[in-house]
Design a protein around this motif. Structure first.
Motif, short mmCIF file in Angstrom:
data_model
loop_
_atom_site.label_atom_id
_atom_site.label_comp_id
_atom_site.label_asym_id
_atom_site.label_seq_id
_atom_site.Cartn_x
_atom_site.Cartn_y
_atom_site.Cartn_z
N GLN A 274 0.81 -1.21 0.00
CA GLN A 274 0.00 0.00 0.00
C GLN A 274 0.85 1.28 0.00
O GLN A 274 0.30 2.38 0.04
N TRP A 275 2.17 1.10 -0.06
CA TRP A 275 3.04 2.28 -0.05
C TRP A 275 2.79 3.11 -1.31
O TRP A 275 2.75 2.58 -2.42
N SER B 239 7.70 3.14 6.22
CA SER B 239 7.71 1.86 5.54
C SER B 239 8.17 2.07 4.11
O SER B 239 8.64 3.15 3.74
N SER B 240 8.00 1.06 3.24
CA SER B 240 8.52 1.19 1.89
C SER B 240 7.97 0.09 0.99
O SER B 240 7.45 -0.93 1.46
#
Length: 351
Positions: A241-242, A251-252
Protein backbone atom coordinates in the motif's frame (compact mmCIF):
# COMPACT_ATOMS: atom_id res chain seq x y z
CA UNK A 1 20.88 -20.11 14.61
CA UNK A 2 23.99 -17.94 14.51
CA UNK A 3 23.31 -14.30 15.27
CA UNK A 4 25.87 -11.52 14.93
CA UNK A 5 25.69 -8.77 17.56
CA UNK A 6 27.92 -5.77 16.93
CA UNK A 7 28.75 -3.71 20.01
CA UNK A 8 28.34 -6.82 22.18
CA UNK A 9 30.42 -5.31 25.00
CA UNK A 10 28.11 -2.31 25.06
CA UNK A 11 25.07 -1.79 27.26
CA UNK A 12 22.28 -2.99 24.97
CA UNK A 13 24.57 -5.41 23.14
CA UNK A 14 25.50 -7.21 26.35
CA UNK A 15 21.92 -7.62 27.55
CA UNK A 16 20.66 -8.72 24.14
CA UNK A 17 23.50 -11.23 23.70
CA UNK A 18 22.76 -12.66 27.12
CA UNK A 19 19.08 -13.11 26.21
CA UNK A 20 19.92 -14.72 22.88
CA UNK A 21 22.29 -17.16 24.55
CA UNK A 22 19.71 -18.08 27.18
CA UNK A 23 17.27 -18.81 24.37
CA UNK A 24 19.70 -21.34 22.87
CA UNK A 25 21.22 -19.33 20.02
CA UNK A 26 24.84 -19.16 18.97
CA UNK A 27 26.06 -15.56 19.23
CA UNK A 28 29.06 -14.02 17.51
CA UNK A 29 29.70 -10.80 19.41
CA UNK A 30 32.11 -8.13 18.22
CA UNK A 31 33.32 -4.91 19.80
CA UNK A 32 36.27 -2.57 19.37
CA UNK A 33 36.40 -1.57 23.07
CA UNK A 34 36.88 2.12 22.39
CA UNK A 35 37.61 4.45 25.30
CA UNK A 36 34.49 6.65 25.08
CA UNK A 37 33.67 5.43 28.59
CA UNK A 38 35.17 3.07 31.19
CA UNK A 39 36.68 0.10 29.33
CA UNK A 40 36.57 -2.03 32.49
CA UNK A 41 32.78 -1.97 32.34
CA UNK A 42 32.95 -3.26 28.76
CA UNK A 43 35.53 -5.89 29.67
CA UNK A 44 33.38 -7.16 32.56
CA UNK A 45 30.27 -7.40 30.38
CA UNK A 46 32.21 -9.23 27.67
CA UNK A 47 33.81 -11.61 30.17
CA UNK A 48 30.38 -12.74 31.37
CA UNK A 49 29.30 -13.44 27.80
CA UNK A 50 32.54 -15.32 27.06
CA UNK A 51 31.78 -17.69 29.92
CA UNK A 52 28.91 -19.09 27.83
CA UNK A 53 29.90 -21.96 25.47
CA UNK A 54 27.70 -20.64 22.64
CA UNK A 55 29.32 -17.21 22.58
CA UNK A 56 32.16 -16.39 20.21
CA UNK A 57 33.71 -13.05 21.15
CA UNK A 58 35.80 -11.14 18.63
CA UNK A 59 37.62 -7.84 19.13
CA UNK A 60 37.04 -6.07 15.86
CA UNK A 61 36.45 -2.57 14.53
CA UNK A 62 33.59 -2.35 12.02
CA UNK A 63 35.43 0.52 10.32
CA UNK A 64 37.82 -2.13 8.94
CA UNK A 65 35.95 -3.86 6.13
CA UNK A 66 38.65 -6.48 5.63
CA UNK A 67 38.33 -7.68 9.22
CA UNK A 68 34.54 -7.68 9.00
CA UNK A 69 34.57 -9.63 5.73
CA UNK A 70 36.88 -12.18 7.33
CA UNK A 71 34.42 -12.64 10.18
CA UNK A 72 31.51 -13.23 7.79
CA UNK A 73 33.60 -15.72 5.83
CA UNK A 74 34.28 -17.66 9.03
CA UNK A 75 30.74 -17.70 10.44
CA UNK A 76 27.44 -18.46 8.71
CA UNK A 77 25.55 -15.43 10.01
CA UNK A 78 21.78 -15.87 9.85
CA UNK A 79 20.71 -12.55 11.44
CA UNK A 80 22.78 -9.46 12.17
CA UNK A 81 21.90 -7.05 14.97
CA UNK A 82 23.98 -3.92 14.59
CA UNK A 83 24.34 -1.96 17.83
CA UNK A 84 27.94 -0.76 17.50
CA UNK A 85 28.15 3.01 17.08
CA UNK A 86 29.73 6.10 18.52
CA UNK A 87 27.07 7.24 20.97
CA UNK A 88 26.35 10.56 22.64
CA UNK A 89 24.82 13.82 21.46
CA UNK A 90 27.14 16.30 23.16
CA UNK A 91 30.30 14.33 22.36
CA UNK A 92 29.46 14.59 18.65
CA UNK A 93 29.91 18.35 18.83
CA UNK A 94 33.52 18.12 19.99
CA UNK A 95 34.57 14.84 18.33
CA UNK A 96 32.79 14.69 14.96
CA UNK A 97 35.26 12.38 13.22
CA UNK A 98 34.51 9.54 15.65
CA UNK A 99 30.92 9.60 14.38
CA UNK A 100 31.85 9.79 10.72
CA UNK A 101 34.11 6.76 11.03
CA UNK A 102 31.96 4.50 13.18
CA UNK A 103 28.40 5.52 12.35
CA UNK A 104 28.80 6.11 8.62
CA UNK A 105 31.81 4.13 7.36
CA UNK A 106 31.23 1.36 9.93
CA UNK A 107 27.54 1.01 9.13
CA UNK A 108 28.28 1.01 5.40
CA UNK A 109 30.67 -1.89 5.96
CA UNK A 110 28.03 -3.81 7.91
CA UNK A 111 25.47 -3.30 5.13
CA UNK A 112 27.91 -4.44 2.47
CA UNK A 113 28.92 -7.56 4.42
CA UNK A 114 25.28 -8.45 5.10
CA UNK A 115 24.26 -8.17 1.44
CA UNK A 116 27.32 -10.05 0.16
CA UNK A 117 26.66 -12.92 2.57
CA UNK A 118 22.88 -12.91 2.12
CA UNK A 119 21.98 -12.30 5.76
CA UNK A 120 18.26 -12.98 6.29
CA UNK A 121 17.57 -9.91 8.46
CA UNK A 122 19.57 -6.87 9.56
CA UNK A 123 18.28 -5.08 12.64
CA UNK A 124 20.16 -1.88 13.44
CA UNK A 125 20.14 0.85 16.07
CA UNK A 126 18.75 4.20 15.10
CA UNK A 127 17.82 6.81 17.71
CA UNK A 128 15.02 9.04 18.95
CA UNK A 129 17.44 11.90 18.28
CA UNK A 130 16.49 11.75 14.58
CA UNK A 131 13.31 13.67 15.45
CA UNK A 132 15.50 16.73 16.04
CA UNK A 133 13.50 19.94 15.81
CA UNK A 134 10.14 18.13 15.61
CA UNK A 135 7.71 19.25 18.31
CA UNK A 136 4.57 17.22 17.50
CA UNK A 137 4.16 14.60 20.21
CA UNK A 138 4.27 11.66 20.41
CA UNK A 139 7.00 11.18 17.82
CA UNK A 140 5.75 8.96 15.00
CA UNK A 141 7.69 6.96 12.41
CA UNK A 142 5.27 8.40 9.86
CA UNK A 143 6.59 11.93 10.48
CA UNK A 144 9.39 13.53 8.50
CA UNK A 145 12.76 13.62 10.31
CA UNK A 146 14.67 16.01 8.09
CA UNK A 147 15.85 18.51 10.70
CA UNK A 148 18.44 16.92 13.04
CA UNK A 149 20.02 19.13 15.71
CA UNK A 150 23.24 17.16 16.30
CA UNK A 151 25.77 15.31 14.16
CA UNK A 152 24.94 12.14 16.08
CA UNK A 153 21.29 12.47 15.02
CA UNK A 154 22.33 13.18 11.43
CA UNK A 155 24.41 9.98 11.29
CA UNK A 156 21.47 7.95 12.58
CA UNK A 157 19.14 9.45 9.97
CA UNK A 158 21.82 8.65 7.40
CA UNK A 159 21.85 5.04 8.61
CA UNK A 160 18.14 4.76 7.90
CA UNK A 161 18.64 6.13 4.39
CA UNK A 162 21.59 3.82 3.75
CA UNK A 163 19.58 0.81 4.97
CA UNK A 164 16.71 1.70 2.65
CA UNK A 165 19.09 1.86 -0.29
CA UNK A 166 20.31 -1.69 0.40
CA UNK A 167 16.76 -2.92 0.89
CA UNK A 168 15.85 -1.37 -2.47
CA UNK A 169 18.91 -2.43 -4.46
CA UNK A 170 19.55 -5.89 -3.03
CA UNK A 171 16.35 -6.93 -1.26
CA UNK A 172 18.16 -6.98 2.10
CA UNK A 173 15.48 -6.91 4.83
CA UNK A 174 16.39 -4.11 7.25
CA UNK A 175 14.70 -2.97 10.44
CA UNK A 176 15.74 0.27 12.16
CA UNK A 177 14.96 0.82 15.84
CA UNK A 178 14.74 4.36 17.19
CA UNK A 179 15.74 3.85 20.82
CA UNK A 180 14.34 6.21 23.44
CA UNK A 181 16.66 6.83 26.46
CA UNK A 182 17.54 3.29 27.49
CA UNK A 183 18.57 2.72 31.13
CA UNK A 184 19.22 -0.10 33.56
CA UNK A 185 21.94 -2.29 35.14
CA UNK A 186 25.29 -2.35 33.34
CA UNK A 187 24.32 0.96 31.70
CA UNK A 188 26.49 3.65 30.13
CA UNK A 189 28.32 5.97 32.56
CA UNK A 190 27.81 8.94 30.21
CA UNK A 191 24.03 8.76 30.65
CA UNK A 192 22.32 11.10 33.12
CA UNK A 193 20.87 8.42 35.38
CA UNK A 194 24.32 6.88 35.85
CA UNK A 195 26.15 10.14 36.56
CA UNK A 196 23.29 11.39 38.78
CA UNK A 197 23.45 8.23 40.87
CA UNK A 198 27.22 8.47 41.27
CA UNK A 199 27.15 12.15 42.23
CA UNK A 200 24.18 11.92 44.58
CA UNK A 201 25.73 8.91 46.32
CA UNK A 202 28.99 10.87 46.75
CA UNK A 203 27.25 14.11 47.82
CA UNK A 204 28.48 15.94 44.70
CA UNK A 205 26.17 18.49 43.00
CA UNK A 206 24.41 17.39 39.82
CA UNK A 207 23.86 19.63 36.80
CA UNK A 208 20.20 19.81 35.80
CA UNK A 209 19.82 21.27 32.33
CA UNK A 210 16.98 23.42 31.03
CA UNK A 211 16.13 24.28 34.65
CA UNK A 212 14.79 20.74 35.05
CA UNK A 213 12.05 21.24 32.43
CA UNK A 214 12.96 18.11 30.49
CA UNK A 215 10.87 15.03 29.72
CA UNK A 216 12.28 11.74 28.50
CA UNK A 217 10.72 8.47 27.42
CA UNK A 218 12.98 6.43 29.73
CA UNK A 219 12.90 2.80 28.60
CA UNK A 220 14.15 -0.05 30.80
CA UNK A 221 16.73 -2.36 29.24
CA UNK A 222 14.68 -5.56 29.66
CA UNK A 223 11.81 -3.98 27.74
CA UNK A 224 14.19 -2.95 24.95
CA UNK A 225 15.66 -6.44 24.69
CA UNK A 226 12.20 -7.99 24.58
CA UNK A 227 11.23 -5.73 21.68
CA UNK A 228 14.37 -6.57 19.70
CA UNK A 229 13.99 -10.29 20.38
CA UNK A 230 10.42 -10.31 19.10
CA UNK A 231 11.51 -8.76 15.80
CA UNK A 232 14.31 -11.19 14.93
CA UNK A 233 12.03 -13.70 13.24
CA UNK A 234 9.93 -11.03 11.56
CA UNK A 235 11.96 -9.44 8.76
CA UNK A 236 10.06 -6.65 7.03
CA UNK A 237 8.25 -7.24 3.77
CA UNK A 238 7.42 -4.72 1.06
CA UNK A 239 4.35 -2.66 1.86
CA UNK A 240 1.91 -3.13 -1.05
CA UNK A 241 0.00 0.00 0.00
CA UNK A 242 3.04 2.28 -0.05
CA UNK A 243 2.22 5.28 -2.21
CA UNK A 244 4.93 7.01 -4.27
CA UNK A 245 2.86 10.19 -4.47
CA UNK A 246 2.45 10.32 -0.69
CA UNK A 247 5.52 8.43 0.57
CA UNK A 248 5.33 7.15 4.15
CA UNK A 249 8.74 7.54 5.89
CA UNK A 250 8.02 4.58 8.17
CA UNK A 251 7.71 1.86 5.54
CA UNK A 252 8.52 1.19 1.89
CA UNK A 253 7.91 -0.76 -1.29
CA UNK A 254 11.22 -2.42 -0.33
CA UNK A 255 11.72 -4.84 2.61
CA UNK A 256 12.43 -1.96 4.97
CA UNK A 257 10.87 -0.83 8.25
CA UNK A 258 11.56 1.66 11.02
CA UNK A 259 10.10 1.44 14.54
CA UNK A 260 10.11 3.57 17.66
CA UNK A 261 11.05 1.49 20.68
CA UNK A 262 10.33 3.43 23.87
CA UNK A 263 8.31 3.43 27.05
CA UNK A 264 5.44 5.49 25.58
CA UNK A 265 5.21 7.31 28.94
CA UNK A 266 7.56 10.33 29.16
CA UNK A 267 8.80 11.16 32.64
CA UNK A 268 9.61 14.60 34.05
CA UNK A 269 13.29 14.95 34.89
CA UNK A 270 12.51 15.91 38.48
CA UNK A 271 10.49 12.71 39.04
CA UNK A 272 13.43 10.80 37.64
CA UNK A 273 15.78 12.50 40.11
CA UNK A 274 13.38 11.87 42.98
CA UNK A 275 13.37 8.15 42.15
CA UNK A 276 17.16 8.09 42.50
CA UNK A 277 17.04 10.10 45.75
CA UNK A 278 14.42 7.78 47.22
CA UNK A 279 16.36 4.62 46.41
CA UNK A 280 19.67 6.02 47.67
CA UNK A 281 18.18 7.72 50.72
CA UNK A 282 20.04 10.93 49.83
CA UNK A 283 18.96 14.29 48.51
CA UNK A 284 20.54 15.70 45.39
CA UNK A 285 22.33 19.03 45.41
CA UNK A 286 21.20 20.55 42.12
CA UNK A 287 22.83 23.16 39.91
CA UNK A 288 20.33 24.35 37.31
CA UNK A 289 21.75 25.02 33.86
CA UNK A 290 20.35 26.18 30.50
CA UNK A 291 19.64 23.79 27.62
CA UNK A 292 22.76 22.30 26.06
CA UNK A 293 23.51 22.46 22.31
CA UNK A 294 22.10 19.42 20.52
CA UNK A 295 19.61 18.56 23.29
CA UNK A 296 15.85 18.47 22.89
CA UNK A 297 13.32 19.37 25.57
CA UNK A 298 11.17 16.25 25.36
CA UNK A 299 10.97 12.79 23.80
CA UNK A 300 7.79 10.72 23.58
CA UNK A 301 7.52 7.57 21.46
CA UNK A 302 4.48 6.47 19.51
CA UNK A 303 4.98 2.67 19.62
CA UNK A 304 1.72 1.61 17.95
CA UNK A 305 3.55 0.10 14.97
CA UNK A 306 5.81 -2.06 17.16
CA UNK A 307 2.88 -3.09 19.35
CA UNK A 308 0.89 -4.13 16.27
CA UNK A 309 3.70 -6.02 14.54
CA UNK A 310 5.55 -7.56 17.50
CA UNK A 311 3.22 -7.31 20.48
CA UNK A 312 5.71 -4.99 22.19
CA UNK A 313 4.47 -3.22 25.29
CA UNK A 314 6.92 -1.98 27.96
CA UNK A 315 6.21 -3.12 31.51
CA UNK A 316 8.69 -1.32 33.78
CA UNK A 317 7.96 1.87 35.74
CA UNK A 318 10.71 4.42 36.28
CA UNK A 319 10.73 3.71 40.03
CA UNK A 320 11.15 -0.06 39.52
CA UNK A 321 13.75 0.38 36.80
CA UNK A 322 15.82 2.92 38.73
CA UNK A 323 15.58 0.70 41.79
CA UNK A 324 17.03 -2.26 39.88
CA UNK A 325 19.76 -0.10 38.38
CA UNK A 326 20.84 1.25 41.77
CA UNK A 327 20.83 -2.24 43.28
CA UNK A 328 23.28 -3.24 40.55
CA UNK A 329 25.28 -0.02 40.92
CA UNK A 330 25.64 -0.44 44.68
CA UNK A 331 26.83 -4.01 44.25
CA UNK A 332 29.20 -3.32 41.35
CA UNK A 333 30.79 -0.23 42.91
CA UNK A 334 30.39 -1.33 46.54
CA UNK A 335 28.25 1.68 47.47
CA UNK A 336 26.43 1.79 50.80
CA UNK A 337 22.94 3.31 50.86
CA UNK A 338 22.01 5.82 53.56
CA UNK A 339 18.34 4.96 53.17
CA UNK A 340 16.75 4.01 56.51
CA UNK A 341 14.73 0.80 56.61
CA UNK A 342 11.47 2.67 57.33
CA UNK A 343 11.87 4.59 54.07
CA UNK A 344 12.00 1.34 52.17
CA UNK A 345 8.70 0.40 53.74
CA UNK A 346 6.73 3.61 53.13
CA UNK A 347 8.41 4.88 49.95
CA UNK A 348 8.82 8.46 51.21
CA UNK A 349 11.50 10.69 49.73
CA UNK A 350 13.99 11.84 52.41
CA UNK A 351 13.85 15.54 53.29
Amino acid sequence: MTILVTGAAGFIGYHLSDRLLREGNHVVGIDNFNSYYDIKLKEDRFAMLESHPNFQGVRLDIASYGDLEGLFNKHAIHTAIHLAAQAGVRYSITNPFAYLESNLLGFGNVLEACRRHEVSHLIYASSSSVYGANEKMPFSVHDSVDHPVSLYAATKKANELMAHTYSHLYGLPTTGLRFFTVYGPWGRPDMAYFSFTKRIAEGVPIQVFNEGRMRRDFTYIDDIVEGIYRLIGHPPKPDPQWNRERPDPGSSYAPYKVYNIGNNQPVELMRFIRAIEDKLGKQAVMEFKPMQPGDVQATFADIDELTRDAGFRPQTTIEDGIGRFIDWYADYYNVQSDKPSETAANGEVPV
